[in-house]
Structures are given as structure tokens and as C-alpha cells.
Write an enzyme that holds these catalytic residues in place. Structure first.
Site, PDB file in Angstrom:
ATOM      1  N   GLU A  38       0.848  -1.201   0.000  1.00  0.00           N
ATOM      2  CA  GLU A  38       0.000   0.000   0.000  1.00  0.00           C
ATOM      3  C   GLU A  38       0.878   1.243   0.000  1.00  0.00           C
ATOM      4  OE1 GLU A  38      -2.390   2.768  -0.332  1.00  0.00           O
ATOM      5  OE2 GLU A  38      -3.358   0.804  -0.315  1.00  0.00           O
ATOM      6  N   CYS A  46     -12.464   3.999   0.757  1.00  0.00           N
ATOM      7  CA  CYS A  46     -13.643   3.881   1.621  1.00  0.00           C
ATOM      8  C   CYS A  46     -13.413   4.531   2.977  1.00  0.00           C
ATOM      9  CB  CYS A  46     -14.019   2.418   1.813  1.00  0.00           C
ATOM     10  SG  CYS A  46     -15.347   2.203   3.016  1.00  0.00           S
ATOM     11  N   GLY A 181     -25.259  13.686 -11.032  1.00  0.00           N
ATOM     12  CA  GLY A 181     -26.382  13.362 -10.162  1.00  0.00           C
ATOM     13  C   GLY A 181     -26.428  11.901  -9.774  1.00  0.00           C
ATOM     14  N   GLY A 182     -25.244  11.278  -9.682  1.00  0.00           N
ATOM     15  CA  GLY A 182     -25.164   9.910  -9.180  1.00  0.00           C
ATOM     16  C   GLY A 182     -25.046   9.910  -7.668  1.00  0.00           C
ATOM     17  N   GLU A 187     -25.350  12.818  -2.619  1.00  0.00           N
ATOM     18  CA  GLU A 187     -24.988  12.825  -1.200  1.00  0.00           C
ATOM     19  C   GLU A 187     -24.394  14.166  -0.794  1.00  0.00           C
ATOM     20  OE1 GLU A 187     -24.368   8.063  -0.259  1.00  0.00           O
ATOM     21  OE2 GLU A 187     -22.629   9.385  -0.147  1.00  0.00           O
ATOM     22  N   ASP A 307     -12.671  -1.798  -7.060  1.00  0.00           N
ATOM     23  CA  ASP A 307     -13.091  -0.767  -8.013  1.00  0.00           C
ATOM     24  C   ASP A 307     -12.446  -0.881  -9.386  1.00  0.00           C
ATOM     25  OD1 ASP A 307     -14.649   0.236  -6.018  1.00  0.00           O
ATOM     26  OD2 ASP A 307     -13.557   2.115  -5.760  1.00  0.00           O
ATOM     27  N   ALA A 315     -17.591  -0.542  -1.383  1.00  0.00           N
ATOM     28  CA  ALA A 315     -16.638  -1.169  -0.469  1.00  0.00           C
ATOM     29  C   ALA A 315     -17.038  -2.598  -0.136  1.00  0.00           C
ATOM     30  CB  ALA A 315     -16.534  -0.341   0.818  1.00  0.00           C
ATOM     31  N   HIS A 440     -42.970  -4.504  15.717  1.00  0.00           N
ATOM     32  CA  HIS A 440     -43.776  -3.281  15.639  1.00  0.00           C
ATOM     33  C   HIS A 440     -43.461  -2.393  16.848  1.00  0.00           C
ATOM     34  CE1 HIS A 440     -47.244  -0.705  14.874  1.00  0.00           C
ATOM     35  NE2 HIS A 440     -47.537  -0.806  16.162  1.00  0.00           N
TER      36      HIS A 440
END
Length: 463
Positions: A38, A46, A181-182, A187, A307, A315, A440
């Protein structure tokens, strides 16, 4: 773990995000040795630039709305402002705690060698990092994604920004244009509106969140109009110009929109450039790594997850693919992942959640005459009334067959998607779900009520 002299492992993983670290953790459970490479921080997009920080901002936005609207619940409170320094401190604290936990879990495992640095595939079974080579009997490509822009659109990090910049913004802008607008776009538009920003979404496709069922998209558009979130759909971007006070965006037809800043939220691209994939013969398409259903690339013993693999960029998809690949390498022959069975949640206000096929996809797959749908309005749900939320649960089923799609919109419906994905993945019939007892008062009852109605025995709904 200290590195062995020969630096040879059962698996070398290039990328420590959701897909990469899930592969590592499952692999060592199965007795395999792992090198996890990494270049930045373990946890990937994420944890640091995606799911976690955006949901922290969305929760802060929810608190702002609840404070502003508290009087309708009999609580007298006043929203005196948004302290972005404090909001960012809260967000960063969540990230830090999760990051430390992940670091500790991975670094304490003696079968995982964590390699910090920029890795590159230099042979089908070898990753090179800062001149040192790590050989794997298997290699897993998990290099993640980046925030995309559009040709001719220069991101300067100040007036024209991506989600990466938006997550560390130190102020609340007076106005903002969201290009896209995805999921990412709606969000951020939702957060900013709750923070008091004048927001306009520009989307080239005919509707917001176009990948979702059309009824969910239309319901979100109605909710956004009610919240006074402006949006222009079917309007491709043409150009952006700097102005004295911010930016001016021109869209199809010559229409212009001005604001303090422009958020470019046109999706995420695969992070595969200059990593040696193509040089080693890995088959690619527009930067994505192509795999078969068992996540194998065309190069023997080289897999890809997350991805960079065409499909949903989520994720939890990366987690599941990582687990799958580790088990595949260990010889366990796991069941192939059904992409349609991966739950999808958009955390704007109101939330959208879905699993399985949209009505349009189901009709395409099974034939229009074979598909039945049912919408249960949350207006009939006690907990939804308490929360003062509107929305619905929509079921898509094959005639005399199982439920093949569940689509929901309303406050907190993301928390209901767990049962929805069980319904889809276990190919449940409406009558089978109707037999289950739903507590309920909960919004979870809405799923039960919808299935009761579709099974021909509605309780609080019309069949």
C-alpha cells in the site's frame, strides 16, 4: 511481520483498500502467507476519502436538520450555525479510530507482511516496491479508484473541486454546483443543503441516480424539489469559467449557472495507470481490469478485486470479492458472487436502498408480462410517521415466482437492506416472507407489509 529473505508469499496483494485487506485477512485465516502493498494508508478510499467521511458529514447534516426542525416534535432549539472545523474534527476522529483499529489488526497478524510504498507489477508473479521484489504464487490486483474529471475540465482544488477536496473543505460555501447526479453528487448536495448552501445539480442523464429503479429516482427528485435542491437533468456539461465570485458553468443549450464553487462528481475511475498491468499482459478495457466470474484475469494466478473490476464501485463488493479470491486460491471453490445481489445504498436525505433487479431490468430479463410489482407507501407505517418521513418499499417479482428486486426510499431505509438482500439472494417468494414476524413499530415492518400484500393477504395495505 519481518520480511523473509526470499520475499516469496502465497499471495502478493497490490493495494490495501477494502478489497485488498479483505483478501489478506481471509487468506491468513486459511493458512496462507501474504504481502500487502500500500502506497498511502491502509483502508483505501472507503475509509479515508469515501464511505466513512461522507457518512459522517451526512450524519452531521441530519443533526443540523433535526435542530432546525425540532419544534415540530415539541423541542425548542435553535441552529446558530455550522462550525466546519468542529464537523471536520468529528469526521476525522471517526476515521482515526477505525484506521488505528485496522492497522492494529493487520500489523499484529504474523502471516501478513505490510509493505509501504508504490508497488508495480514487474512480472506476472512479482510486485516491485522501491527496488525490492515480492514474489507471489498468486497476485491480487486491488489498486482502487480515483475521483474522475471530464476532458477539458481543470480541477484546481479551490473553485473546481472533487469529492476529495470537498471532504476537507474548511468552510460552508454560499452556493455550489454539483456536476453529476449519481450517488456521490446527490450525497454532497444533500449535505450542503442541510448546511445552508444554495445547491444546483447538473446531470447529463435523464434523471438523478439513473442506475436505480425509475420510481425511486422520481421519488428522490420530488423530495429534492421539496427541499429546494435545484437540479437540471438531461443537460450535458459544456464548459466552466472562473468569475470574480466563483464559477460559471455552461450546459447544453447555452444555459449558465453560477456559484461559489463547482464539485465534479462524475464518478470514479480505475487506478491502474503506470502499475505495469498492461506490460505484463493483463487484459484491460478503458483502464478497468477484465476478469472472469471467478475474478481471474487472463494471466494465470493473477486476480483482480474492487473498483478496478467493471461493475459496482462499493466497499462491500470489494470485501466480498477479497474473501472470494482468498477462498478460491485456498482451493475452497466458493460460490460465484451475484452482482445483482449486492445491496446498494445512497445516503442522501431521503435515503435510497435497493437490491436485485430494477423493474425495467426484470422486464428485459423475464418478459414484461411475467413481472409483477407492488408499492407499499411508508405513510401506512407507524415508525415512518414518528420519523415524519415519506417514501415507499417497492417489490419486483416474477409471476408465480420469487422476488427479484427490492427498492426503498425514505429516512434510514439503508438499515432495511439487510433483510432485502436475504430475500433476493435466497430467491424468496412473497408468501414465505409474509410468514415472518416483523417487530412493531419499526420501518422493517414495511418490508413485511409489502410481502403480505403481494402474497394476497394485506394487513395495513391494499392488495
Amino acid at each position: 511481520m519481518s520480511e523473509p529473505n526470499d520475499a516469496t508469499f502465497d499471495i502478493v496483494i497490490l493495494g490495501g483498500g477494502s478489497g485488498g485487506y479483505a483478501t489478506a485477512l481471509r487468506a491468513v485465516q486459511l493458512g496462507l502467507t501474504v504481502a500487502l502493498v500500500e502506497k498511502a494508508k491502509l483502508g483505501g478510499t472507503c475509509l479515508h476519502n469515501g464511505c466513512i467521511p461522507t457518512k459522517a458529514l451526512l450524519h452531521a447534516a441530519e443533526i443540523a436538520d433535526q435542530t432546525r426542525e425540532s419544534e415540530q416534535f415539541g423541542i425548542k432549539a435553535e441552529l446558530v450555525g455550522i462550525d466546519m472545523a468542529a464537523v471536520n474534527s468529528y469526521k476525522d476522529g471517526v476515521i482515526s479510530r477505525l484506521y488505528k483499529g485496522l492497522q492494529g489488526m493487520l500489523k499484529s497478524n504474523k502471516s501478513i507482511t505490510i509493505v509501504e510504498g508504490h508497488g508495480r507489477l514487474v512480472a506476472p508473479n512479482t510486485v516491485e516496491v522501491d527496488g525490492k521484489r515480492y514474489t507471489g504464487r498468486n497476485v491480487v490486483l486491488a489498486s482502487g479508484s480515483y475521483a474522475k474529471s471530464l476532458p477539458g475540465l481543470e480541477v484546481d482544488g479551490e473553485r473546481v473541486i472533487t469529492s476529495d477536496h470537498a471532504l476537507v473543505l474548511d468552510r460552508v460555501p454560499a452556493s455550489a454546483i454539483v456536476l453529476g447526479g449519481g450517488v456521490i453528487g446527490v450525497e454532497f448536495a444533500s449535505v450542503w443543503k442541510s448546511f445552508g448552501v444554495d445547491v444546483t445539480i447538473i446531470e447529463a442523464l435523464p434523471r438523478l441516480v439513473a442506475a436505480e429503479d425509475e420510481e425511486s429516482s422520481k421519488a428522490l427528485e420530488r423530495a429534492f424539489r421539496k427541499r429546494k435542491i435545484n437540479f437540471k437533468v438531461g443537460k450535458p456539461f459544456e464548459k466552466v469559467e472562473k468569475t470574480d465570485s466563483g464559477v460559471k458553468v455552461t450546459i447544453a443549450g447555452g444555459e449558465t449557472v453560477e456559484a461559489e464553487l463547482l464539485l465534479v462528481a462524475v464518478g470514479r475511475g480505475p487506478n491502474t495507470a503506470n502499475l505495469g498491468y498492461e506490460e505484463q499482459g493483463v487484459k484491460m478495457d478503458r483502464g478497468f481490469v477484465l476478469t472472469d466470474e471467478r475474478l481471474r484475469t487472463n494471466v494465470p494466478n493473477v486476480y483482480a478485486v474492487g473498483d478496478i473490476v467493471p461493475g459496482l464501485q462499493l466497499a462491500h463488493r470489494g470485501f466480498q470479492q477479497g474473501i472470494f479470491v482468498a477462498e478460491e486460491i485456498a482451493g475452497q471453490s466458493p460460490a460465484v458472487i451475484d452482482e445483482a445481489g449486492i445491496p446498494r445504498v445512497t445516503y442522501c436525505d431521503p435515503e435510497l436502498a435497493s437490491v436485485g433487479l430494477t423493474e425495467a431490468k426484470a422486464k428485459e430479463q423475464y418478459g414484461a408480462d411475467k413481472i409483477k410489482t407492488y408499492n407499499y407507501n411508508l405513510g401506512g407505517n407507524g415508525k415512518s410517521q414518528i420519523l415524519k418521513t415519506a417514501g415507499f418499499v417497492k417489490l419486483v417479482r416474477v409471476e408465480d415466482g420469487p422476488v427479484v428486486g427490492v427498492h426503498m426510499i425514505g429516512a434510514r431505509v439503508g438499515e432495511l437492506v439487510g433483510e432485502a438482500q436475504l430475500i433476493y439472494n435466497w430467491e424468496a417468494y412473497p408468501g414465505e416472507v409474509a410468514q415472518l414476524v416483523h417487530a412493531h413499530p419499526t420501518q422493517n415492518e414495511a418490508l413485511g407489509e409489502a410481502h403480505l400484500a403481494l402474497a394476497g393477504k394485506p394487513l395495513h395495505a391494499h392488495a
